[in-house]
Motif scaffolding. Structure first.
Motif, PDB file in Angstrom:
ATOM      1  N   ARG A 179       0.778  -5.426 -10.271  1.00 44.86           N
ATOM      2  CA  ARG A 179       0.340  -4.049 -10.463  1.00 44.86           C
ATOM      3  C   ARG A 179       1.391  -3.083  -9.938  1.00 44.86           C
ATOM      4  O   ARG A 179       2.047  -3.347  -8.930  1.00 44.86           O
ATOM      5  CB  ARG A 179      -0.987  -3.802  -9.738  1.00 44.86           C
ATOM      6  N   VAL A 182       0.503   0.677  -6.469  1.00 46.19           N
ATOM      7  CA  VAL A 182      -0.776   0.437  -5.796  1.00 46.19           C
ATOM      8  C   VAL A 182      -1.037   1.535  -4.768  1.00 46.19           C
ATOM      9  O   VAL A 182      -2.175   1.999  -4.596  1.00 46.19           O
ATOM     10  CB  VAL A 182      -0.757  -0.946  -5.106  1.00 46.19           C
ATOM     11  N   HIS A 274       2.545  -4.362  -6.216  1.00 47.40           N
ATOM     12  CA  HIS A 274       2.084  -5.718  -5.930  1.00 47.40           C
ATOM     13  C   HIS A 274       2.512  -6.625  -7.082  1.00 47.40           C
ATOM     14  O   HIS A 274       2.022  -6.464  -8.213  1.00 47.40           O
ATOM     15  CB  HIS A 274       0.565  -5.768  -5.770  1.00 47.40           C
ATOM     16  N   ARG A 350      -4.401 -11.047  -2.773  1.00 49.78           N
ATOM     17  CA  ARG A 350      -5.827 -11.054  -3.121  1.00 49.78           C
ATOM     18  C   ARG A 350      -6.634 -10.271  -2.084  1.00 49.78           C
ATOM     19  O   ARG A 350      -7.503  -9.472  -2.429  1.00 49.78           O
ATOM     20  CB  ARG A 350      -6.350 -12.484  -3.222  1.00 49.78           C
ATOM     21  N   ASP A 353      -5.963  -6.525  -2.393  1.00 46.83           N
ATOM     22  CA  ASP A 353      -6.603  -5.964  -3.585  1.00 46.83           C
ATOM     23  C   ASP A 353      -8.113  -5.826  -3.387  1.00 46.83           C
ATOM     24  O   ASP A 353      -8.720  -4.815  -3.762  1.00 46.83           O
ATOM     25  CB  ASP A 353      -6.315  -6.836  -4.799  1.00 46.83           C
ATOM     26  N   THR A 357      -9.576  -1.860  -2.603  1.00 46.14           N
ATOM     27  CA  THR A 357     -10.447  -1.178  -3.565  1.00 46.14           C
ATOM     28  C   THR A 357     -11.592  -0.482  -2.850  1.00 46.14           C
ATOM     29  O   THR A 357     -11.989   0.640  -3.206  1.00 46.14           O
ATOM     30  CB  THR A 357     -10.997  -2.191  -4.586  1.00 46.14           C
TER      31      THR A 357
END
Length: 528
Positions: A179, A182, A274, A350, A353, A357
């Motif tokens: 991504r 971020v 990322h 992971r 992320d 969020t």
């Protein structure tokens, strides 16, 4: 035997070459920048105050072992860490001798130039500036690398440490999934008198502050600070005027002064991406650092991860280089670098992320995530703790190990940095002896008060001294007065990168042989 070729002379490539030099492995370091250009982005050489890095304690210790203590002296260790919500302290962590060791904040230029000077003076490292890689020819037992100038190099292995736009990765045709943007931060380096001298401070505004109210202040010494403001999504271009206005508004709140005094040293915008390369190895070619991954949200440090790659790979590649031509080529051991480090970075991405969020929802001021406050989770990222920022735990312990015991460090985790004594009388921290051969540490209370000639001949020591010389992988013996959670006569088998292979009760010859074979990448039932 052909040298190892390292492409890219940034901090990760330089650290890897110096770590390999400790294993007497010759390296050729190819860098496409001209001589004298020490900046990563092609700007003229020279320090830029806004380009800084934070090294966690274990990474700073790795840099020290490479001989780069000068870089540490030019940095600023945190005296404490503080998270503020408005004017109220939510989290405060003290650092020092009686507490946990502090993160180290320093100029990336200081780190790079210190490592570069060490590489230039190493008899095992040859540095070639202005050598832009253009071709790679992979062979079963080596690699040929061609440069734009028409020079060809022959290497036993090649490691791409050449950054996010890695030529090595592109020549291997490896995808770089992930991504973009971020997080984005406006950055300023200033000289100012802030209320928290020496502390790392994360200031988070109240709900009325709106998006972008989060600012990080990191000390650089001599009243210099780096300030990072988290920008809201879609913030667009940050103009110099807008950044200065943001800076002055922040200083007014922090100092309680209508017209705060400050000196603006540097500005910039830092964008966090990322990404994770699909593959980190093709034959004798490997990826490390930014060429293999990008991670950096929620306070995690990309360079810290790249240096962890170098530390993990150096001792494995060193053994493979020295075993070349034998039946046990060390090839499986090099594969464990990919398994361990790619797995660790993937887990970090992971976690960032998933947590990010939730934390960044509603302007980043969500109160709690799964029972933990946002302040605690952000502290984990900035201080290198927990799922977000903590050192990885590798799957290291052999199955069914006889006499295995639990200590304060889980198998596969990084060991505690306790005081140790060597049979020759040397005393110091355990971290000072990492990076070479694996370590066997015997927990023996009273060692410091006994005469050394006495305890060398007492108890388990004679048997352990004999065993150290007979293990499949040469090891070094140390003794500790105590280790967290360990009973007397516990023996710790520790890898060169400081991760605990296993702890056993007493001198269990077969168990320690299994540990040595596992460390070498062999199956648990392998013959010596």
């Amino acid at each position: 035997m052909d040298p190892v070729i390292i492409v890219g002379a940034g901090p990760v490539g330089l650290a890897l070459s110096l770590a390999l030099a400790r294993h007497a492995v010759p390296t050729v370091l190819l860098d496409d920048r001209p001589a004298g250009d020490a900046e990563e982005d092609g700007r003229p050489a020279g320090p830029r105050p806004a380009r800084t890095v934070v090294l966690r304690p274990h990474t700073a210790a790795f840099v020290d072992r490479l001989g780069a203590a000068d870089a540490r002296e030019r940095g600023a260790p945190y005296t404490a860490w503080r998270v503020l919500r408005g004017g109220r302290t939510q989290v405060r962590v003290e650092f020092g001798e009686a507490a946990e060791p502090p993160p180290l904040h320093l100029s990336q230029y200081a780190l790079t130039t210190t490592l570069a000077a060490l590489a230039e003076n190493s008899k095992h490292v040859e540095v070639f500036r202005g050598s832009r890689l253009t071709e790679l020819v992979r062979e079963p037992y080596g690699v040929n690398a061609g440069t734009r100038a028409g020079t060809w190099w022959r290497g036993s292995w090649l490691v791409g440490c050449d950054g996010a736009r890695s030529t090595v990765r592109k020549l291997l045709e490896v995808q770089y999934a992930g991504r973009t943007a971020v997080e984005r931060h406006a950055v300023a380096a200033v000289r100012a008198d802030l209320p928290w001298p020496g502390e790392g401070v994360l200031y988070r505004g109240t709900p009325r502050s709106g998006p972008g109210a989060e600012c990080l202040a990191r000390p650089l010494g001599d009243d210099r600070w780096r300030l990072d403001w988290l920008l809201p999504p879609g913030a667009g271009v940050v103009t110099p005027e807008a950044l200065v206005a943001r800076l002055e508004a922040t200083l007014r709140v922090w100092t309680g002064t209508r017209h705060p005094s400050y000196e603006l040293l540097d500005t910039g915008v830092h964008t966090v991406h990322h990404r994770l390369a699909r593959r980190w190895r093709r034959g004798r070619v490997l990826l490390a650092g930014d060429a293999a991954h990008l991670v950096g949200s929620l306070g995690t440090q990309q360079l810290d991860e790249g240096l962890a790659d170098a530390e993990n790979l150096a001792w494995k590649l060193g053994r493979a280089w020295h075993l070349a031509g034998r039946d046990d080529s060390g090839d499986d051991l090099v594969d464990t670098y990919v398994t361990e480090r790619r797995g660790a970075v993937s887990a970090r991405l992971r976690a960032a992320d998933q947590v990010g969020t939730l934390l960044r929802r509603a302007g980043g001021l969500r109160a709690a995530v799964r029972g933990r406050s946002a302040a605690e989770l952000l502290t984990d990222g900035h201080l290198g703790r927990g799922r977000i920022g903590g050192p990885p735990v590798y799957d290291t312990a052999p199955a069914g190990l006889a006499g295995a015991v639990e200590v304060g460090t889980p198998a596969g985790a990084r060991v505690a940095d306790v005081q140790v004594i060597a049979p020759d009388g040397w005393t110091g921290r355990l971290s000072e002896r990492l990076g070479g051969d694996p370590l066997l540490v015997l927990v023996a209370p009273g060692t410091r008060v006994w005469d050394r000639t006495r305890w060398l001949q007492a108890g388990l020591m004679p048997k352990l001294v004999r065993l150290v010389g007979e293990l499949p992988a040469r090891a070094r013996l140390l003794v500790a007065e105590a280790y967290p959670g360990a009973a007397p006569h516990t023996v710790l088998y520790i890898r060169p990168d400081g991760h605990l292979m296993a702890a056993v009760a007493g001198v269990r010859e077969e168990s320690l042989r299994l540990c040595a074979n596992r460390m070498l990448g062999r199956a648990d039932d392998a013959e010596d």
